[in-house]
Design an enzyme around this catalytic site. Sequence first.
Site, PDB file in Angstrom:
ATOM      1  N   CYS A   1       0.795  -1.234   0.000  1.00 20.79           N
ATOM      2  CA  CYS A   1       0.000   0.000   0.000  1.00 20.79           C
ATOM      3  C   CYS A   1       0.835   1.296   0.000  1.00 20.79           C
ATOM      4  O   CYS A   1       1.334   1.687  -1.038  1.00 20.79           O
ATOM      5  CB  CYS A   1      -0.987  -0.049   1.159  1.00 20.79           C
TER       6      CYS A   1
ATOM      7  N   ARG B   1     -12.836   6.355  -0.610  1.00 18.08           N
ATOM      8  CA  ARG B   1     -11.711   5.461  -0.374  1.00 18.08           C
ATOM      9  C   ARG B   1     -12.097   4.048  -0.819  1.00 18.08           C
ATOM     10  O   ARG B   1     -13.272   3.695  -0.815  1.00 18.08           O
ATOM     11  CB  ARG B   1     -11.339   5.422   1.114  1.00 18.08           C
TER      12      ARG B   1
ATOM     13  N   HIS C   1      -3.563  -5.612   2.763  1.00 23.10           N
ATOM     14  CA  HIS C   1      -3.131  -5.716   4.157  1.00 23.10           C
ATOM     15  C   HIS C   1      -3.685  -7.030   4.690  1.00 23.10           C
ATOM     16  O   HIS C   1      -4.317  -7.796   3.985  1.00 23.10           O
ATOM     17  CB  HIS C   1      -3.727  -4.572   4.981  1.00 23.10           C
TER      18      HIS C   1
END
Length: 247
Positions: free
Chosen positions: A95, A132, A196
Amino acid sequence: MKKVKILHMYADMLDLYGDSGNMEIIRYRCGMRGIECQVDSYSIDSEMPDFSSYDLIYIGGGADLEQQHISADLMKCREGIIKAYSSGTFMFLICGGYQLMGKFYRDADGNEIKGLGLFDYHTVAPQSRKMRCIGNIVLRTNITGKPVEVVGFENHGGQTHGVKTPFGEVLYGNGNCAGSKAEGYIEKNVIATYLHGPCLSKNPEIADYMIGYCINRGQAEHITLEPLDDTLEKKCRSVMLKRLLNE
Ligand code: GLN
């Protein structure tokens, strides 16, 4: 057998959703096979390491603020990292770490954080902080030579453009851009991803791909890794695949 040497950069600042766990997983999977694994740390103002002496460089993800804080320090490492990557050191990037190896990351306020420019892509966050890409994600990659479904969790405002060789095809979730089909970036010695989780926990094939790369780097004879019992890891992944893809 050769020892695996890893440099974990900015673990104190870029460790979103337990990204450091990826290093625990690599260490564990090496240990189970009797492979010695050394994980060194580097952060702001540490002594400049010899980046090329490492088999793998790892950078996790983090918020915009942390990315801003480390960017000047990262620039100081530019030459060493480029040299290491060019001589075959594996780059594993999550990320925020993925974004910082591109040309730049422009955050929601329009601040541009200069990337290392190691790769050709760039990342821009939408002006609205509400937009997002957040949630579970599944992608399919061929990095191991056969298709593997990889599961994780993404949370990023940044939209990454200009990726020519994505890590995988998105089956659920967003990936490089909202609604995109492509996730992450790969080369022979690079895995950069928005996942993640930490991402290796449910995706042991990816961990083994990197360990295999590291132990075989610069060796005359090819070593095949002993398989481990991944029943639990695979069970966790199938729960997610069933939930998200109904597989
Ligand atoms: N701050 C970056 C973004 O929001 C990276 C976030 C992350 O590492 N999860 O896009």
